[in-house]
Design an enzyme around this catalytic site. Structure first.
Site: not given
Length: 548
Positions: A183, A409, A443, A480
């Protein structure tokens, strides 16, 4: 000079004295126990106050910042948290201590789940500190106001803190933890603040130390020489001037077209993006109108929200993604609770597959809003894994006169992209999740950041497979994920055959300018070098050589 190395996630240069977040509140040593019923009431009031403030800030933010603030507010309102606090109050502990114990228990559950759920542990700790501050009458923790432009250093930053940063006073960010898709990285990119995460040795850097942060090279330089600061700032200024001078449409130096698009989440973000040179929206996240709701929004409510984006982007391309909830973005009326591994559970399109009415109502709302759009509306579903899922979704979208597509994905979808493209008119690659699932690597884990680096050759090979399928079918292939915001990697993606790039609107000008300075052949040579490299560092160097 001492140079600390990390992962550069937002290019740019920032230099100044180090500031660090205000210390978090501590549990009073003399705290007295309270009755569970009384404590539950006090805790609920404090948590509600925190949640309301976070939601208010979310309503005044946009894009990823708004999303993470709203998601954090949802955590503060979680009824399960109240139940855990009440349980610990029954053991005779004080209210603040019970809050910490409840968050410890919930954090352990999130960490054990791994994936995107593990990412929420930072959010939980932030909620804990804000509630304790409310209970003991202290100001909420956060970022101090700097007297001069400064560099913010921390172990990690809570999304609520990152979302409120002022780029005029915080000229760069460096953290010890986090990865390219954390984030902190995403919001820093949206704000245009140079950022390095996963920085080794950063914890020993004292407040007030003058440092230089290079977000392109992933360096934090302690006590840098004046000439080094001047040289790097000059190069960053030149890059900034090139970005400011860029004009759409996107294309290479020899005229090969590439759509340069923006990621948005609401009408406010779309209106800001419309004021830039982006050619449209490549990812319209629709989660915001679902996250803070106890019941599903009506078709008309959804249509009104979607219509704001179509109106803002009048005449430009808009790609809207259906609800991508579950895992780290739960919605109370749809998300399955207590999944063993939510990141691999019922999330994204799987919610619509499980509850077809949820999908149908959202598509009806999009179709209703599309009646006010100036051109075709493209709709894509997240977390598609198989050909039959693509066919199911494609038929529903076409029945409503919209243009169907899917997100790539999951590795299975990348490997069968040629079959999936039989049923839809475009695909868009979400590199964040694709890298996580391809490498079986969380991740958010700093120790695994090298695996989820978007320059990994294996990830680029999957992207090439999808791009080749698009070329063979004569259909567009976009990216994206956060990889689209890396200017040099954007050239590599163009060289692989990607036809559109969508990132934060603040990143688009530099991406467009960098592509515009290279020929298509240079992009292809950069792609070949990155694909054949042994790892990300070698890939970056090979691409840099091809593009220089």
């Amino acid at each position: 000079m001492t140079v600390l190395l990390g992962n550069g996630v937002v290019p740019g240069i920032g230099a100044g004295p180090v500031v660090r977040p205000i210390p978090r509140p501590t549990v009073p040593a003399d705290e007295q126990p309270v009755q569970p019923d009384e404590g539950a009431v006090l805790f609920t009031a404090a948590a509600t106050a925190v949640a309301d403030r976070l939601a208010s800030r979310a309503n005044h933010a946009s894009g990823a910042a708004s999303e993470v603030l709203m998601a954090t507010a949802t955590l503060a309102r979680d009824r399960g948290l109240v139940a855990l606090v009440t349980k610990h109050l029954g053991d005779g502990t004080g209210l603040c201590a019970s809050t910490v114990a409840a968050i410890d228990e919930l954090s352990a559950m999130f960490a054990a789940a791994g994936g995107l759920m593990a990412e929420r542990v930072t959010d939980l700790r932030d909620v804990q500190d804000r509630i304790i501050a409310e209970l003991i009458g202290q100001s909420e923790p956060g970022i101090p106001t700097a007297d001069v432009p400064s560099v913010l250093c921390a172990d990690d930053l809570a999304p609520a803190d990152t979302a409120g940063l002022d780029p005029a006073t915080v000229v760069a960010i460096a953290t010890s933890l986090g990865g390219p898709t954390s984030h902190t990285s995403i919001i820093a990119r949206q704000l245009g603040i140079p950022c390095v995460v996963g920085t080794v040795g950063l914890g020993d850097v004292a407040v007030g130390t003058y440092v230089l942060v290079d977000g392109a090279l992933g360096e934090v330089v302690l006590d840098p020489a004046a000439d080094l600061v001047a040289t790097r700032l000059e190069a960053a200024t030149a890059a900034g001037e090139a970005a400011a001078a860029w004009r759409s449409p996107g294309r290479t130096r020899d005229g090969h077209g590439v759509d340069v698009l923006a990621n948005v989440q609401d009408g406010a973000g779309a209106r800001r993006a419309a004021g830039t040179q982006v050619q449209g929206v490549g990812l319209f996240r629709t989660e915001l109108c679902f996250l803070d709701r106890d019941v599903e929004p009506t078709v008309s409510e959804q249509a009104s929200i979607y219509g704001e984006v179509f109106e803002a982007m009048w005449g430009r391309k808009v790609v809207i993604r259906t609800l991508d909830a579950g895992s780290d973005k739960p919605v109370s009326f749809a998300t399955i609770t207590n999944e063993p591994n939510p990141a691999l559970g019922v999330r994204g399109m799987r919610l619509g597959w499980r509850d077809e009415g949820l999908m149908d109502r959202q598509l009806d709302a999009i179709a209703q809003a599309a009646g006010t759009a100036a051109g075709p509306v493209w709709v894509m579903a997240p977390m598609v894994a198989t050909e039959d899922e693509a066919a199911w979704f494609g038929a529903k979208v076409r029945d409503r006169g919209l243009v169907p597509g899917v997100m790539i994905e999951i590795p299975s979808a990348a490997l069968l992209a040629d079959r999936i493209l039989r049923h839809v008119d475009f695909v868009s690659i979400g590199t964040n999740d694709l890298s996580q699932y391809a490498f079986a690597a969380d991740r958010m884990a700093p120790s695994l950041a090298r695996l989820t680096d978007p320059w990994q050759p294996a990830l680029l090979a999957l992207i090439r497979t999808v791009a080749d399928a698009g070329i063979a079918a004569g259909k567009p292939v976009g990216v994206c994920g956060e990889a689209a915001a890396d200017p040099q990697l954007a050239c590599v993606l163009v060289g692989l055959g990607v036809t559109s790039l969508s990132a934060a609107a603040t990143a688009a000008p530099l991406v467009g300018a960098t592509i515009g300075a290279a020929t298509l052949q240079q992009c292809r040579e950069a792609a070949a070098g990155a694909l054949s490299a042994s790892g990300p560092a070698e890939g970056r160097e090979a691409a840099r050589a091809a593009l220089s």
